[in-house]
Design an enzyme around this catalytic site. Sequence first.
Site, PDB file in Angstrom:
ATOM      1  N   ASP A   9      11.403  24.009  18.547  1.00 55.10           N
ATOM      2  CA  ASP A   9      11.911  23.199  17.447  1.00 55.10           C
ATOM      3  C   ASP A   9      12.768  22.096  18.098  1.00 55.10           C
ATOM      4  O   ASP A   9      13.119  22.197  19.279  1.00 55.10           O
ATOM      5  CB  ASP A   9      12.758  24.112  16.548  1.00 55.10           C
ATOM      6  CG  ASP A   9      13.465  23.359  15.451  1.00 55.10           C
ATOM      7  OD1 ASP A   9      12.810  22.597  14.742  1.00 55.10           O
ATOM      8  OD2 ASP A   9      14.694  23.542  15.308  1.00 55.10           O
ATOM      9  N   LEU A  10      13.079  21.045  17.361  1.00 57.00           N
ATOM     10  CA  LEU A  10      13.864  19.954  17.970  1.00 57.00           C
ATOM     11  C   LEU A  10      15.351  20.049  17.617  1.00 57.00           C
ATOM     12  O   LEU A  10      16.190  20.366  18.463  1.00 57.00           O
ATOM     13  CB  LEU A  10      13.295  18.597  17.509  1.00 57.00           C
ATOM     14  CG  LEU A  10      14.038  17.374  18.051  1.00 57.00           C
ATOM     15  CD1 LEU A  10      13.828  17.233  19.555  1.00 57.00           C
ATOM     16  CD2 LEU A  10      13.587  16.102  17.326  1.00 57.00           C
ATOM     17  N   LYS A  45      19.142  22.322   7.401  1.00 58.53           N
ATOM     18  CA  LYS A  45      18.562  22.553   8.728  1.00 58.53           C
ATOM     19  C   LYS A  45      17.117  23.028   8.640  1.00 58.53           C
ATOM     20  O   LYS A  45      16.826  24.012   7.957  1.00 58.53           O
ATOM     21  CB  LYS A  45      19.423  23.540   9.527  1.00 58.53           C
ATOM     22  CG  LYS A  45      20.750  22.907   9.898  1.00 58.53           C
ATOM     23  CD  LYS A  45      21.554  23.750  10.857  1.00 58.53           C
ATOM     24  CE  LYS A  45      22.809  22.984  11.271  1.00 58.53           C
ATOM     25  NZ  LYS A  45      23.713  23.790  12.067  1.00 58.53           N
ATOM     26  N   GLY A  46      16.238  22.336   9.325  1.00 58.09           N
ATOM     27  CA  GLY A  46      14.821  22.706   9.349  1.00 58.09           C
ATOM     28  C   GLY A  46      14.063  22.317   8.086  1.00 58.09           C
ATOM     29  O   GLY A  46      12.884  22.599   7.958  1.00 58.09           O
ATOM     30  N   ARG A  49      12.791  15.949   4.950  1.00 63.44           N
ATOM     31  CA  ARG A  49      13.669  14.886   4.425  1.00 63.44           C
ATOM     32  C   ARG A  49      13.618  14.844   2.890  1.00 63.44           C
ATOM     33  O   ARG A  49      14.644  14.731   2.224  1.00 63.44           O
ATOM     34  CB  ARG A  49      13.226  13.535   5.002  1.00 63.44           C
ATOM     35  CG  ARG A  49      14.245  12.438   4.803  1.00 63.44           C
ATOM     36  CD  ARG A  49      13.712  11.109   5.316  1.00 63.44           C
ATOM     37  NE  ARG A  49      13.170  11.209   6.667  1.00 63.44           N
ATOM     38  CZ  ARG A  49      12.400  10.273   7.232  1.00 63.44           C
ATOM     39  NH1 ARG A  49      12.102   9.180   6.564  1.00 63.44           N
ATOM     40  NH2 ARG A  49      11.938  10.436   8.463  1.00 63.44           N
ATOM     41  N   ALA A 115      10.197  19.642  11.990  1.00 67.53           N
ATOM     42  CA  ALA A 115      10.008  19.059  10.654  1.00 67.53           C
ATOM     43  C   ALA A 115      10.297  17.564  10.656  1.00 67.53           C
ATOM     44  O   ALA A 115       9.963  16.860   9.704  1.00 67.53           O
ATOM     45  CB  ALA A 115      10.945  19.749   9.670  1.00 67.53           C
ATOM     46  N   SER A 116      10.892  17.075  11.732  1.00 67.30           N
ATOM     47  CA  SER A 116      11.355  15.677  11.749  1.00 67.30           C
ATOM     48  C   SER A 116      10.231  14.672  11.962  1.00 67.30           C
ATOM     49  O   SER A 116       9.342  14.887  12.778  1.00 67.30           O
ATOM     50  CB  SER A 116      12.399  15.497  12.850  1.00 67.30           C
ATOM     51  OG  SER A 116      12.743  14.129  12.945  1.00 67.30           O
ATOM     52  N   ASN A 118      11.057  11.829  13.067  1.00 68.53           N
ATOM     53  CA  ASN A 118      11.628  10.997  14.137  1.00 68.53           C
ATOM     54  C   ASN A 118      11.605  11.711  15.484  1.00 68.53           C
ATOM     55  O   ASN A 118      12.307  11.309  16.420  1.00 68.53           O
ATOM     56  CB  ASN A 118      13.081  10.637  13.788  1.00 68.53           C
ATOM     57  CG  ASN A 118      13.170   9.808  12.520  1.00 68.53           C
ATOM     58  OD1 ASN A 118      12.595   8.719  12.434  1.00 68.53           O
ATOM     59  ND2 ASN A 118      13.870  10.316  11.515  1.00 68.53           N
ATOM     60  N   LYS A 145       8.228  24.378   6.797  1.00 66.97           N
ATOM     61  CA  LYS A 145       8.679  25.723   7.147  1.00 66.97           C
ATOM     62  C   LYS A 145       9.404  26.275   5.915  1.00 66.97           C
ATOM     63  O   LYS A 145      10.096  25.518   5.255  1.00 66.97           O
ATOM     64  CB  LYS A 145       9.677  25.662   8.323  1.00 66.97           C
ATOM     65  CG  LYS A 145       9.106  25.043   9.599  1.00 66.97           C
ATOM     66  CD  LYS A 145      10.255  24.772  10.604  1.00 66.97           C
ATOM     67  CE  LYS A 145       9.772  23.935  11.776  1.00 66.97           C
ATOM     68  NZ  LYS A 145      10.846  23.518  12.676  1.00 66.97           N
TER      69      LYS A 145
HETATM   70  P1  B16 Z   1      13.617  13.512   9.553  1.00 65.11           P
HETATM   71  P2  B16 Z   1      13.822  20.348  13.067  1.00 65.11           P
HETATM   72  C1  B16 Z   1      14.586  18.905  10.943  1.00 65.11           C
HETATM   73  O1  B16 Z   1      14.347  19.002  12.319  1.00 65.11           O
HETATM   74  C2  B16 Z   1      16.072  18.919  10.659  1.00 65.11           C
HETATM   75  O2  B16 Z   1      16.623  20.172  11.005  1.00 65.11           O
HETATM   76  C3  B16 Z   1      16.296  18.662   9.188  1.00 65.11           C
HETATM   77  O3  B16 Z   1      17.676  18.659   8.891  1.00 65.11           O
HETATM   78  C4  B16 Z   1      15.672  17.324   8.819  1.00 65.11           C
HETATM   79  O4  B16 Z   1      15.838  17.050   7.432  1.00 65.11           O
HETATM   80  C5  B16 Z   1      14.181  17.368   9.168  1.00 65.11           C
HETATM   81  O5  B16 Z   1      14.039  17.634  10.547  1.00 65.11           O
HETATM   82  C6  B16 Z   1      13.482  16.047   8.855  1.00 65.11           C
HETATM   83  O6  B16 Z   1      13.974  15.061   9.692  1.00 65.11           O
HETATM   84  O7  B16 Z   1      14.395  12.963   8.409  1.00 65.11           O
HETATM   85  O8  B16 Z   1      14.020  12.931  10.892  1.00 65.11           O
HETATM   86  O9  B16 Z   1      12.133  13.400   9.324  1.00 65.11           O
HETATM   87  O10 B16 Z   1      14.972  21.287  13.073  1.00 65.11           O
HETATM   88  O11 B16 Z   1      12.609  20.867  12.316  1.00 65.11           O
HETATM   89  O12 B16 Z   1      13.489  19.815  14.429  1.00 65.11           O
HETATM   90 MG    MG Z   2      15.959  23.059  13.858  1.00 66.78          MG
END
Ligand code: B16
Ligand code: MG
Length: 221
Positions: A9-10, A45-46, A49, A115-116, A118, A145
Amino acid sequence: MNKKGFIFDLDGVIVDTAKYHYLAWKKLANDLGFEFTVEQNEMFKGVSRKRCLEILLDIGKIEATQEQFDTWMIEKNVDYLKYIENMDASEILPDVSRVLDYLKEKNQPIALGSASKNAKPILEKVGLLPYFDTIVDGNNVTKAKPNPEVFLIAAEQLGVNSHDCVVFEDAVAGIQAANSAGMISIGIGEKTVLNEADNVFTDFTQMNNTFLNELMNIDKA
Ligand code: B16
Ligand code: MG
């Protein structure tokens, strides 16, 4: 030695971008006239958006038109991008690089499962992109997730059976996703929170090479 697929995960595992997500969501909440606390940020978290904005608007008891919703999603991300603009290798969480180096040395396939949307620019900024054989992120999945989709796609792209994959996750939903994919789930964070994981470590400094060697040889099937 067996080949496993190692899926990271990131946010919360490789880097702590949660603090930047928090600042951006807090600014939006304040602009809309309500408070958003660090404790409430835990729920994000996780989480995707879109889902985060739905929760935020629930907290502020705000009803949005589709147009407002879309505008606020964009505003939050523009603000978040300003925070991540200056990220560099100093933001890699402790011993992540050591673990990645060790897995590479052992020729283990490595994926990102985040999930990001970015994820790629962040990995580029902190200099870790070359370690990853594949990146599966918010741009590639339709189900968030705890649905296992993100990890199943990662396994497929690595060419590794899902029962031969190990997932490092900091979010409860991420551990549940790994478990329902039939993967070995390793929680990064607190044992009390991540109690559904097969193993939990506070961070990678607690994970030695002996444990990593064991992971390479475990059969979950
Ligand atoms: P973005 P992960 C998730 O990253 C974050 O934990 C979560 O808080 C965020 O809303 C989601 O990515 C989406 O991110 O806005 O950059 O697309 O923990 O799955 O690496
Ligand atoms: Mg995470």
